[in-house]
Design an enzyme around this catalytic site. Structure first.
Site, short mmCIF file in Angstrom:
data_model
loop_
_atom_site.label_atom_id
_atom_site.label_comp_id
_atom_site.label_asym_id
_atom_site.label_seq_id
_atom_site.Cartn_x
_atom_site.Cartn_y
_atom_site.Cartn_z
N ASP A 134 0.85 -1.18 0.00
CA ASP A 134 0.00 0.00 0.00
C ASP A 134 0.89 1.24 0.00
OD1 ASP A 134 -2.45 1.41 0.19
OD2 ASP A 134 -2.15 1.65 2.34
N ASP A 179 -0.24 5.05 1.02
CA ASP A 179 -0.46 5.95 2.16
C ASP A 179 -0.48 5.15 3.47
OD1 ASP A 179 -1.01 8.64 0.90
OD2 ASP A 179 -2.43 7.40 -0.18
#
Length: 267
Positions: free
Chosen positions: A13, A15
Site C-alpha cells: 500500500d 499511504d
C-alpha cells in the site's frame, strides 16, 4: 518470513506505509531501493482514484521516493480493467477526476451521460451535487453502478474528508441500488495486480496499514500479509478482527533486510 517458499513478489500500500501526506515514512526509500536492486517484482497499490500513475510517481518523487510509473496500481486502473473485461468498449458516466477518466479512456471506454452502460463513482475533492444527481437519475434509468473503492473518508491536514464510500451510500439511499466496489478490500484488485506483474500468490507478500482493506484483501487473495503500524491500525486494534495478518511490524524499515533476489524460475 517464516513460510517455506521464498518471497519473489511484493505488493505494498502507499499511504500509511510509504508516505504520510507529502512526507516519506522512514525506511521507505531504502525499501524501494532494495526492491529495485534485488530484481524483485513489485507494485505500489492505492485505493485513491483521483490521480493517474504519472501523477502519483511525481508525488512520490517529491517525497524522495523513486517508483516507476508502471509499478503503481490504482483502484481506477483496476476498475477500468474490470469494466473492459466485463463489457469491452462500453460507455460510462463518471463522477471523479483524471485518474479514473484517463484509465477508462485507455481501455477504450466512451464517457457520456447519454444512456451509459455504467455509472462509475470515483474519488474527488470537489463532489458536485449536479453530477451526483445525474448519477442517481442514470442509475434509476438502468445504468449499472460501479465504485472504485469503499473508503468512507480520506485524510487531509484539516481532518477526514468524505470519500467514495460515503457518496456511494448517498446514491444507494436515493436509488436502492448497491454499487460493486472494485478496490480494496475486494481481492480482485490483488489478483489483477498479480496478473500485471506475473506474480504468484504463494510467493507474494502484501504490506498494508489497514486491517479492513489491505490485510483482508491480501488474505482473501491467498497472499502472506504484513501489517505496519505507521498508518491507520494500531497494535491493540489487531485482536478486534476475526482474522490476523501473517506478521505485524512497526514500519516498512523493519522489512528492508528481508528483500532478497528472487529464486530462479523453475524450467
Amino acid at each position: 518470513m517464516t513460510d517455506t517458499r521464498p518471497v519473489a513478489t511484493w505488493l505494498t500500500d502507499m499511504d500509511g506505509v510509504l508516505v504520510h501526506e507529502e512526507d516519506a515514512i522512514p525506511g521507505a526509500a531504502e525499501f524501494l531501493q532494495r526492491l529495485t536492486e534485488s530484481g524483485c517484482k513489485f507494485l505500489v497499490l492505492t485505493n485513491n482514484s483521483i490521480y493517474t500513475p504519472r501523477d502519483l510517481r511525481a508525488r512520490l518523487a517529491e517525497s524522495g521516493l523513486d517508483v516507476p510509473e508502471d509499478r503503481i496500481w490504482t483502484s481506477a486502473l483496476a476498475t477500468a480493467q474490470f469494466l473492459s473485461d466485463q463489457r469491452p468498449n462500453g460507455s460510462a458516466y463518471v463522477v471523479g477526476e483524471a485518474g479514473i477518466t484517463t484509465a477508462l479512456h485507455q481501455v477504450g471506454y466512451v464517457l457520456t451521460r447519454s444512456r451509459p452502460d455504467y455509472v462509475v463513482l470515483g474519488e474527488t475533492r470537489t463532489y458536485s451535487f449536479e453530477a451526483i444527481t445525474t448519477a442517481i437519475q442514470l442509475i434509476v434509468n438502468g445504468a449499472r453502478f460501479i465504485a472504485t473503492n469503499p473508503d468512507p473518508t480520506g485524510p487531509s491536514p484539516a481532518g477526514p474528508l468524505p470519500a467514495t464510500g460515503s457518496v456511494a451510500a448517498l446514491i444507494t439511499r436515493a436509488t436502492g441500488v448497491e454499487p460493486y466496489f472494485v478496490g480494496k478490500p475486494n481481492p480482485l484488485m490483488m489478483r489483477n495486480a498479480l496478473n500485471r506483474i506475473e506474480g504468484h500468490s504463494e510467493t507474494t507478500v502484501m504490506i498494508g496499514d489497514r486491517m479492513d482493506t489491505d490485510v483482508v484483501s491480501g488474505m482473501e487473495a491467498g497472499l502472506r500479509t504484513i501489517l505496519v503500524l505507521t498508518g491507520s491500525t494500531r497494535r491493540e486494534d489487531v485482536e478486534r478482527f476475526p482474522y490476523r495478518p501473517t506478521r505485524v511490524v512497526d514500519s516498512i524499515a523493519d522489512l528492508v533486510d528481508e528483500v532478497v533476489p528472487p529464486p530462479p524460475e523453475e524450467e
